[in-house]
Design a protein around this motif. Structure first.
Motif, short mmCIF file in Angstrom:
data_model
loop_
_atom_site.label_atom_id
_atom_site.label_comp_id
_atom_site.label_asym_id
_atom_site.label_seq_id
_atom_site.Cartn_x
_atom_site.Cartn_y
_atom_site.Cartn_z
N TYR A 80 0.69 -1.10 -0.05
CA TYR A 80 0.04 -0.05 -0.19
C TYR A 80 0.84 1.33 -0.08
CZ TYR A 80 -3.93 3.13 0.94
OH TYR A 80 -4.49 4.25 0.72
N GLU A 81 1.84 1.46 0.79
CA GLU A 81 2.74 2.56 0.89
C GLU A 81 3.39 2.80 -0.34
OE1 GLU A 81 4.96 3.21 4.56
OE2 GLU A 81 3.60 1.90 5.79
N SER A 82 3.75 1.73 -0.90
CA SER A 82 4.89 1.82 -2.28
C SER A 82 3.72 2.13 -3.38
CB SER A 82 5.42 0.48 -2.75
OG SER A 82 6.28 0.27 -1.67
N LEU A 83 2.44 1.62 -3.17
CA LEU A 83 1.66 2.10 -4.18
C LEU A 83 1.28 3.71 -4.29
CD1 LEU A 83 -0.67 -1.18 -4.23
CD2 LEU A 83 0.90 -0.31 -6.13
N PHE A 94 12.56 5.09 -6.17
CA PHE A 94 11.64 5.52 -5.15
C PHE A 94 11.38 4.15 -4.53
CE2 PHE A 94 12.38 9.06 -7.30
CZ PHE A 94 11.74 10.28 -6.78
N GLU A 95 11.10 3.08 -5.44
CA GLU A 95 10.48 1.65 -4.83
C GLU A 95 11.42 0.63 -4.61
OE1 GLU A 95 7.54 1.98 -3.46
OE2 GLU A 95 7.36 3.86 -4.45
N ASP A 96 12.56 0.90 -4.94
CA ASP A 96 13.64 -0.10 -4.84
C ASP A 96 13.53 -1.46 -5.63
OD1 ASP A 96 16.23 -0.50 -4.03
OD2 ASP A 96 15.45 -1.40 -2.07
N MET A 97 12.78 -1.40 -6.74
CA MET A 97 12.46 -2.62 -7.42
C MET A 97 13.89 -2.99 -8.32
SD MET A 97 8.86 -2.57 -8.83
CE MET A 97 7.47 -2.36 -7.55
#
Length: 164
Positions: free
Chosen positions: A19-22, A121-124
């Motif tokens: 949720y926070e990443s989205l 930002f999402e470290d993917m």
């Protein structure tokens, strides 16, 4: 438990975990807290109602794709509206506080912005990004390096004036 219910539960679990990443990803697109929350909620609804059409191993990347598309749809829908500077909202509670970096993202194309947001930002991992964007890994790498070069140029543009 029915297969449909299992998929809905699995989808809801992924949404809660991510949720926070989205939210942060949606926020980078719309730069408005309430719009970002609306995007995530609408994306969650879409994902839960359509999750039977996706294989479980692709759910996470599929949910990210829905969120990106929902954010882009909102931007397109609101494009005709003119936003005054007093209406431009920076999220006081948001974890993205480097507004120079956020503003620099505006020099990127939507595709470039997606890659940068997901990577940094999402470290993917690049493979995850390629899967989310449904692109070849080498294409994602090219977009990433081209985008980083643009951002470096944008962020260092005014520095020579301060060094004198």
């Amino acid at each position: 438990m029915k297969k449909t219910q299992k998929m809905e539960d699995l989808t809801a679990g992924i949404i809660l975990d991510e949720y926070e990443s989205l939210y942060r990803m949606a926020y980078t697109y719309v730069r408005n807290e309430s719009d970002a929350m609306d995007i995530v909620q609408e994306s969650a609804y879409k994902a839960i109602t359509k999750c039977q059409t996706v294989k479980p191993r692709y759910l996470k990347t599929w949910i990210y794709r829905i969120t990106i598309n929902t954010a882009i749809d909102l931007i397109r829908k609101n494009k005709k509206e003119v936003i005054g500077i007093e209406d431009y909202e920076y999220g006081a509670e948001d974890s993205y506080q480097d507004f120079d970096t956020l503003d620099a993202l505006n020099v990127l194309s939507p595709r470039e912005k997606q890659v940068i947001v997901l990577r940094f930002f999402e470290d993917m991992k690049l493979a995850e990004i390629a899967e989310i964007l449904n692109e070849n890994l080498n294409s994602v790498k090219s977009v990433l390096y081209r985008s980083l070069k643009k951002l470096k140029t944008e962020l260092t543009e005014g520095e020579e004036h301060y060094e004198q």
